[in-house]
Design a protein around this motif. Sequence first.
Motif, mmCIF file in Angstrom:
data_model
loop_
_atom_site.group_PDB
_atom_site.id
_atom_site.type_symbol
_atom_site.label_atom_id
_atom_site.label_comp_id
_atom_site.label_asym_id
_atom_site.label_seq_id
_atom_site.Cartn_x
_atom_site.Cartn_y
_atom_site.Cartn_z
ATOM 1 N N ILE A 113 0.845 -1.195 0.000
ATOM 2 C CA ILE A 113 0.000 0.000 0.000
ATOM 3 C C ILE A 113 0.885 1.252 0.000
ATOM 4 C CG2 ILE A 113 -1.907 -1.143 1.207
ATOM 5 C CD1 ILE A 113 -1.043 0.401 3.750
ATOM 6 N N SER A 114 0.273 2.399 -0.250
ATOM 7 C CA SER A 114 1.011 3.661 -0.283
ATOM 8 C C SER A 114 1.009 4.328 1.094
ATOM 9 C CB SER A 114 0.363 4.610 -1.306
ATOM 10 O OG SER A 114 -0.955 4.938 -0.897
ATOM 11 N N GLN A 129 8.045 9.757 11.002
ATOM 12 C CA GLN A 129 9.165 10.698 10.983
ATOM 13 C C GLN A 129 10.166 10.325 9.900
ATOM 14 O OE1 GLN A 129 9.957 9.484 14.952
ATOM 15 N NE2 GLN A 129 9.291 11.427 15.858
ATOM 16 N N ILE A 130 10.292 9.026 9.659
ATOM 17 C CA ILE A 130 11.231 8.516 8.643
ATOM 18 C C ILE A 130 10.437 7.657 7.665
ATOM 19 C CG2 ILE A 130 13.353 7.196 8.254
ATOM 20 C CD1 ILE A 130 13.992 7.765 11.262
ATOM 21 N N ALA A 131 10.323 8.120 6.441
ATOM 22 C CA ALA A 131 9.507 7.423 5.441
ATOM 23 C C ALA A 131 10.151 6.100 5.034
ATOM 24 C CB ALA A 131 9.320 8.300 4.216
ATOM 25 N N PRO A 132 9.376 5.013 5.002
ATOM 26 C CA PRO A 132 9.916 3.718 4.557
ATOM 27 C C PRO A 132 9.974 3.640 3.038
ATOM 28 C CG PRO A 132 7.609 3.493 5.106
ATOM 29 C CD PRO A 132 7.971 4.919 5.412
ATOM 30 N N ARG A 133 10.686 2.659 2.536
ATOM 31 C CA ARG A 133 10.743 2.429 1.083
ATOM 32 C C ARG A 133 9.465 1.761 0.611
ATOM 33 N NH1 ARG A 133 10.439 2.268 -3.405
ATOM 34 N NH2 ARG A 133 11.940 1.851 -5.074
ATOM 35 N N SER A 204 15.568 -2.129 15.343
ATOM 36 C CA SER A 204 15.376 -2.798 14.046
ATOM 37 C C SER A 204 16.588 -2.600 13.136
ATOM 38 C CB SER A 204 14.122 -2.258 13.349
ATOM 39 O OG SER A 204 12.960 -2.643 14.016
ATOM 40 N N PRO A 205 17.713 -3.229 13.465
ATOM 41 C CA PRO A 205 18.889 -3.093 12.591
ATOM 42 C C PRO A 205 18.674 -3.832 11.267
ATOM 43 C CG PRO A 205 19.293 -4.764 14.258
ATOM 44 C CD PRO A 205 17.969 -4.127 14.607
ATOM 45 N N CYS A 206 19.455 -3.456 10.266
ATOM 46 C CA CYS A 206 19.383 -4.139 8.968
ATOM 47 C C CYS A 206 19.841 -5.581 9.114
ATOM 48 C CB CYS A 206 20.276 -3.430 7.942
ATOM 49 S SG CYS A 206 19.397 -2.257 6.915
ATOM 50 N N GLY A 207 19.163 -6.468 8.397
ATOM 51 C CA GLY A 207 19.532 -7.882 8.413
ATOM 52 C C GLY A 207 19.657 -8.420 7.002
ATOM 53 N N GLN A 208 20.352 -9.536 6.882
ATOM 54 C CA GLN A 208 20.572 -10.160 5.580
ATOM 55 C C GLN A 208 19.366 -10.987 5.189
ATOM 56 O OE1 GLN A 208 23.561 -9.507 3.951
ATOM 57 N NE2 GLN A 208 22.630 -10.434 2.134
ATOM 58 N N GLY A 209 18.765 -10.643 4.062
ATOM 59 C CA GLY A 209 17.604 -11.371 3.565
ATOM 60 C C GLY A 209 17.930 -12.234 2.361
ATOM 61 N N TRP A 210 17.033 -12.229 1.398
ATOM 62 C CA TRP A 210 17.163 -13.042 0.188
ATOM 63 C C TRP A 210 18.016 -12.302 -0.824
ATOM 64 C CZ3 TRP A 210 12.891 -13.743 -3.994
ATOM 65 C CH2 TRP A 210 13.209 -14.829 -4.827
ATOM 66 N N SER A 211 19.075 -12.932 -1.299
ATOM 67 C CA SER A 211 19.999 -12.279 -2.233
ATOM 68 C C SER A 211 19.343 -11.945 -3.569
ATOM 69 C CB SER A 211 21.229 -13.165 -2.459
ATOM 70 O OG SER A 211 20.846 -14.416 -3.011
ATOM 71 N N LYS A 212 18.252 -12.653 -3.924
ATOM 72 C CA LYS A 212 17.576 -12.420 -5.207
ATOM 73 C C LYS A 212 16.388 -11.462 -5.083
ATOM 74 C CE LYS A 212 18.659 -17.170 -6.673
ATOM 75 N NZ LYS A 212 18.079 -18.486 -7.050
ATOM 76 N N SER A 213 16.173 -10.905 -3.919
ATOM 77 C CA SER A 213 14.987 -10.084 -3.671
ATOM 78 C C SER A 213 14.990 -8.790 -4.476
ATOM 79 C CB SER A 213 14.893 -9.756 -2.180
ATOM 80 O OG SER A 213 13.855 -8.827 -1.944
ATOM 81 N N GLN A 214 13.814 -8.437 -4.984
ATOM 82 C CA GLN A 214 13.641 -7.157 -5.662
ATOM 83 C C GLN A 214 13.624 -6.010 -4.651
ATOM 84 O OE1 GLN A 214 13.435 -6.825 -9.162
ATOM 85 N NE2 GLN A 214 14.098 -8.950 -8.968
ATOM 86 N N LEU A 215 13.386 -6.326 -3.392
ATOM 87 C CA LEU A 215 13.366 -5.318 -2.333
ATOM 88 C C LEU A 215 14.774 -4.933 -1.909
ATOM 89 C CD1 LEU A 215 10.612 -6.973 -0.101
ATOM 90 C CD2 LEU A 215 10.282 -5.128 -1.749
ATOM 91 N N GLY A 216 15.719 -5.837 -2.138
ATOM 92 C CA GLY A 216 17.094 -5.616 -1.716
ATOM 93 C C GLY A 216 17.565 -6.733 -0.805
ATOM 94 N N TYR A 264 0.776 -3.524 9.961
ATOM 95 C CA TYR A 264 1.558 -3.036 8.816
ATOM 96 C C TYR A 264 3.035 -3.323 9.054
ATOM 97 C CZ TYR A 264 -2.744 -0.301 8.374
ATOM 98 O OH TYR A 264 -4.057 0.077 8.308
ATOM 99 N N PHE A 265 3.755 -3.566 7.972
ATOM 100 C CA PHE A 265 5.211 -3.665 8.016
ATOM 101 C C PHE A 265 5.785 -2.497 7.213
ATOM 102 C CE2 PHE A 265 5.599 -8.581 8.601
ATOM 103 C CZ PHE A 265 5.360 -8.416 9.961
ATOM 104 N N LEU A 266 6.647 -1.716 7.849
ATOM 105 C CA LEU A 266 7.389 -0.671 7.156
ATOM 106 C C LEU A 266 8.748 -1.246 6.785
ATOM 107 C CD1 LEU A 266 6.667 2.389 9.518
ATOM 108 C CD2 LEU A 266 5.222 1.425 7.716
ATOM 109 N N VAL A 267 9.100 -1.183 5.513
ATOM 110 C CA VAL A 267 10.327 -1.817 5.028
ATOM 111 C C VAL A 267 11.335 -0.749 4.621
ATOM 112 C CG1 VAL A 267 11.331 -3.423 3.355
ATOM 113 C CG2 VAL A 267 9.001 -3.805 4.222
ATOM 114 N N TYR A 268 12.536 -0.870 5.180
ATOM 115 C CA TYR A 268 13.631 0.060 4.877
ATOM 116 C C TYR A 268 14.779 -0.719 4.252
ATOM 117 C CZ TYR A 268 11.131 3.132 8.094
ATOM 118 O OH TYR A 268 10.170 3.890 8.705
#
Length: 309
Positions: A113-114, A129-133, A204-216, A264-268
């Motif tokens: 969603i937007s 305060q900080i917009a997610p991707r 919520s530190p950055c973590g390693q996800g799927w290497s093929k992800s379109q999200l990153g 909701y999940f905010l994804v950065y």
Amino acid sequence: MIETEMTIQKLEEPKLEEWDELTIEMRRDLLALDLRISLFVGAVQNFKYESLLKPIPANYRKSDGEADIKTIRELVSRLPELPIRDLNYKPDPQLTTFMKTFFLNHNQQLSLISVEELKRQVGGQIELQIAPRWIFQIDHVSRNQQTWERRKASSSSFYAFHGSRFENFHSILNLGLHQHLNKTALFGEGIYLSTEQSLSLQYSPCGQGWSKSQLGPELSLLAICEVIDHPDVKRRGSRPSTGSMAIPDKYILVTNNELVRPRYFLVYTRPKVKTVKVTSFVERHKFVLFLSLYVSLLLAIGLAKKVAV
């Protein structure tokens, strides 16, 4: 009798194959499926995979009951990149069953969603305060959700943020939040939330996800939860238990997980570091230095001839 059988036959819907179901899900919301896979991979890669992947189906467990993590990781390595561009692609039955088992969940649905849609739905109760991707909405369709809705109807509810490590969000999506799993007990056991986004983002530190992800490949997630107002929801100044510290401003402690629903999940994504080329003085003034050297050389040769004469 024959007519009745024919009528029943016509009313029966054709049974979809496993791959057809996955294809429909891809068409519905490709990035939502991508996020499911990324969260799953984050849990699989972590050393705590046994608890992060619960519940693990029996056919993905070894004879001793432990998770068959070797097989699971091997199947993860074979997952196709999304979107699948080969129209004739169809994975083998083992991979298809694996994808359906872990990535088609009929208890809740993820939808992209937007920011505008989020603001409309939460009615200005929270401030970004900080917009997610990206923002993903979680629609719960299980029987437990019906119980939740009935309980909420007799009370009021509000929204708050919850931060956690990336590898925990597969479990948060599928099982929700549970007070006994929380390891940060500053003010007692419970689910920790905050009314301030920046405060929750610290957890919520950055973590390693799927290497093929379109999200990153590296993501950070923040959950926006709906909370039913209840005496088990502790706010500023409350003391959850005897001897515990009073809860400070902007913190919320919930001691009953039935009162909280991730909505909701905010994804950065990890920001790309721009490489700045540091050039030396010589590189920056190469032409002037070479010209000066050439002129100096000519002067030296002229001076040497005069001395010789």
